[in-house]
Enzyme design. Structure first.
Site, PDB file in Angstrom:
ATOM      1  N   ASP A 157      23.651  28.932   1.394  1.00 42.35           N
ATOM      2  CA  ASP A 157      22.849  27.922   2.074  1.00 42.35           C
ATOM      3  C   ASP A 157      22.960  26.644   1.230  1.00 42.35           C
ATOM      4  O   ASP A 157      22.357  26.540   0.158  1.00 42.35           O
ATOM      5  CB  ASP A 157      21.403  28.433   2.159  1.00 42.35           C
ATOM      6  CG  ASP A 157      20.422  27.353   2.592  1.00 42.35           C
ATOM      7  OD1 ASP A 157      20.816  26.177   2.703  1.00 42.35           O
ATOM      8  OD2 ASP A 157      19.246  27.704   2.804  1.00 42.35           O
ATOM      9  N   GLN A 184      20.514  21.942   0.254  1.00 44.36           N
ATOM     10  CA  GLN A 184      20.065  21.036  -0.814  1.00 44.36           C
ATOM     11  C   GLN A 184      21.215  20.547  -1.693  1.00 44.36           C
ATOM     12  O   GLN A 184      21.085  19.520  -2.357  1.00 44.36           O
ATOM     13  CB  GLN A 184      19.006  21.728  -1.686  1.00 44.36           C
ATOM     14  CG  GLN A 184      17.718  22.025  -0.949  1.00 44.36           C
ATOM     15  CD  GLN A 184      17.017  20.756  -0.457  1.00 44.36           C
ATOM     16  OE1 GLN A 184      17.157  19.679  -1.027  1.00 44.36           O
ATOM     17  NE2 GLN A 184      16.259  20.880   0.624  1.00 44.36           N
ATOM     18  N   LYS A 189      19.858  15.887   5.911  1.00 43.98           N
ATOM     19  CA  LYS A 189      19.582  15.842   4.471  1.00 43.98           C
ATOM     20  C   LYS A 189      20.736  15.182   3.722  1.00 43.98           C
ATOM     21  O   LYS A 189      20.672  14.989   2.516  1.00 43.98           O
ATOM     22  CB  LYS A 189      19.381  17.262   3.923  1.00 43.98           C
ATOM     23  CG  LYS A 189      18.160  17.978   4.488  1.00 43.98           C
ATOM     24  CD  LYS A 189      17.975  19.295   3.785  1.00 43.98           C
ATOM     25  CE  LYS A 189      17.095  20.258   4.552  1.00 43.98           C
ATOM     26  NZ  LYS A 189      15.671  19.906   4.533  1.00 43.98           N
ATOM     27  N   CYS A 243       8.473  25.921   3.187  1.00 43.66           N
ATOM     28  CA  CYS A 243       9.182  26.982   3.927  1.00 43.66           C
ATOM     29  C   CYS A 243       9.793  27.990   2.955  1.00 43.66           C
ATOM     30  O   CYS A 243      10.919  28.472   3.153  1.00 43.66           O
ATOM     31  CB  CYS A 243      10.266  26.412   4.843  1.00 43.66           C
ATOM     32  SG  CYS A 243       9.648  25.264   6.050  1.00 43.66           S
TER      33      CYS A 243
HETATM   34  C1  LIG Z   1      17.392  25.326   1.097  1.00 45.79           C
HETATM   35  C2  LIG Z   1      17.186  25.013   2.547  1.00 45.79           C
HETATM   36  N1  LIG Z   1      17.731  25.809   3.471  1.00 45.79           N
HETATM   37  C3  LIG Z   1      17.591  25.573   4.776  1.00 45.79           C
HETATM   38  C4  LIG Z   1      16.853  24.518   5.226  1.00 45.79           C
HETATM   39  C5  LIG Z   1      16.721  24.308   6.711  1.00 45.79           C
HETATM   40  O1  LIG Z   1      17.372  23.142   7.076  1.00 45.79           O
HETATM   41  P1  LIG Z   1      17.268  22.613   8.585  1.00 45.79           P
HETATM   42  O2  LIG Z   1      15.800  22.534   8.901  1.00 45.79           O
HETATM   43  O3  LIG Z   1      17.917  21.265   8.512  1.00 45.79           O
HETATM   44  O4  LIG Z   1      17.993  23.567   9.435  1.00 45.79           O
HETATM   45  C6  LIG Z   1      16.243  23.678   4.315  1.00 45.79           C
HETATM   46  C7  LIG Z   1      15.383  22.559   4.768  1.00 45.79           C
HETATM   47  O5  LIG Z   1      14.513  22.111   4.070  1.00 45.79           O
HETATM   48  C8  LIG Z   1      16.423  23.918   2.930  1.00 45.79           C
HETATM   49  O6  LIG Z   1      15.865  23.137   2.013  1.00 45.79           O
END
Ligand SMILES: Cc1ncc(COP(=O)(O)O)c(C=O)c1O
Length: 426
Positions: A213, A216, A239, A383
């Site tokens: 993932d 960040q 982001k 989250c």
């Molecule tokens: C580490 C990480 N993974 C996944 C996400 C989810 O990203 P999105 O809401 O753009 O799909 C985020 C969003 O804050 C995140 O920080």
């Protein structure tokens, strides 16, 4: 304890990096918040967008707007060309072997859900997927859904004391039944980066795949998915200085080739009869329906913009500001034990994301009071409730830095926080 490695003033070896020239490219910093300059330190939630990207989207929509890969007319061909050029930009950014390895999704969440459905659908009861306690919910919940649908077992790597993925138990947690290890490349709470190489080695030893993932990590410059040796990589445009509504799943060619589609619909097919469908090759197999075209074009422009910046200077600059944030928290705390940093103190190999908790103060109250100083932060569980559980917290306050933040932003944050603490914790 003060972090002695970091100069505590705006002028040091990083002054060659011209942050004001970067900042001037972001129209949002022309506005004020209640008569004060905007100090935007919520970049880990959503980054701001430079003029080059806003213009690219506006030009696309005002000059080249049409659906892609369908109609035979001038605009449709231009739109398709721009959309596929954006795919090429993403491929270059990730050092993919081919643009066909790039699937446009709605974001990181869309990318992980795609893998959870397509790859997850190939799993058998008793197969194992490994995640970690550091993950954002978007890399936890989709795997719980696969578990509940198929009967796989979820195994979890713990967090370390500084909020990284703890690899101490890696060898015990990865078993011959492991089919996938899905972890963050860097934490949105602690800023800790994941040590990917041992994870890839452990996965390879049992024939498992690895998903990172990259939500960040992506805003900090190009990524080499080939050098990382993983199989899937996801990130979000919003982001990474691009528009909302689009993101990326990169998948290794041979892995994507072997996967069934996630969603069915237009453009993901080669032929359809009323009895059966033959699917298109990747990436179109995974892009059912009209994709977010102008947004993808904007993402391509954002990555081109990012790669044209002085990224070495930007990394040093972000690191120095991160050090100033950590040192500043120490100074405000003044050995009272009030402020708890959640994340590594070391500045190397860490993201510019600084989370902290203050005994007896709710992060939402801190954010609201700092908002009164023009400082935009995020407070809450980010989250990442399992990580909050690990730290025995319900939330943290988070300041996250991007390449356009300056010393004035850090000063406004530290002065504002100092005022808040004097007010609420006299
Ligand atoms: C580490 C990480 N993974 C996944 C996400 C989810 O990203 P999105 O809401 O753009 O799909 C985020 C969003 O804050 C995140 O920080």
């Amino acid at each position: 304890m003060s972090n002695s490695k970091v100069a505590n003033s705006g002028k040091d070896a990083t002054s060659a990096y011209n942050v004001e020239a970067v900042r001037a490219q972001f129209p949002i910093f022309e506005r004020e918040i209640d008569g004060q300059p905007l100090h935007y330190l919520d970049n880990a939630a959503t980054a701001q967008t430079p003029r080059a990207v806003l213009d690219a989207v506006a030009v696309h929509d005002s000059r080249h707007r049409a659906n892609v890969m369908r109609s035979i007319h001038h605009l449709a061909e231009e739109a398709t060309e721009a959309f596929e050029a954006a795919r090429g930009q993403v491929a270059q950014f990730l050092n993919a072997t081919s643009p066909t390895e790039i699937v446009f999704t709605s974001g990181t969440t869309g990318a992980i859900n795609l893998v959870a459905h397509a790859f997850g659908g190939t799993l058998q009861p008793g197969d194992e997927v490994v995640i970690s306690q550091v993950e954002h919910h978007s890399n936890i919940v989709p795997w719980q859904m696969v578990r509940d649908r198929i009967g796989i077992t979820l195994r979890v790597l713990s967090a370390s004391a500084d909020g990284a993925v703890d690899l101490a138990a890696l060898q015990a947690i990865v078993t011959p039944r492991t089919k996938l290890i899905a972890v963050t490349h860097g934490s949105n709470v602690s800023g800790a980066m994941t040590n990917v190489a041992p994870i890839v080695a452990a996965a390879r030893a049992v024939g498992a795949k690895v998903l990172l993932d990259g939500a960040q990590r992506a805003p900090h410059g190009p990524i080499d998915v080939q050098a990382l040796g993983v199989d899937f990589y996801g990130f979000s445009s919003h982001k990474t200085f691009g528009p909302n509504g689009v993101g990326v799943l990169w998948g290794r060619s041979e892995v994507l080739d072997a996967l069934p589609p996630f969603m069915g619909g237009g453009e993901m097919i080669r032929t359809v009869t009323l009895d059966e469908t033959i699917y298109a090759e990747p990436p179109h197999r995974f892009e059912a329906g009209t994709p977010p075209i102008a947004q993808a074009v904007g993402l391509g422009a954002a990555l081109a913009w990012l790669c044209a910046q002085d990224l070495t200077g930007a990394a040093r600059h972000e690191q120095r500001l991160t050090g100033r944030l950590i040192d500043g928290l120490d100074d405000i705390d003044n050995n009272r034990g009030l402020i708890r940093l959640i994340g590594p103190r070391e500045l190397d190999n860490r993201l510019p994301v600084v989370s902290f908790a203050i005994e007896g103060l709710h992060p939402h109250d801190i954010c609201q009071l700092l908002d009164g100083h023009g400082v935009a932060l995020r407070g809450g569980h980010h989250c990442a409730q399992p990580l909050m559980d690990f730290f025995g917290l319900t939330g943290t306050t988070r300041a996250s830095v991007a390449l356009y933040n300056n010393d004035g932003d850090v000063d406004a944050f530290l002065n504002g926080l100092d005022d808040v603490i004097k007010l609420l914790k006299p």
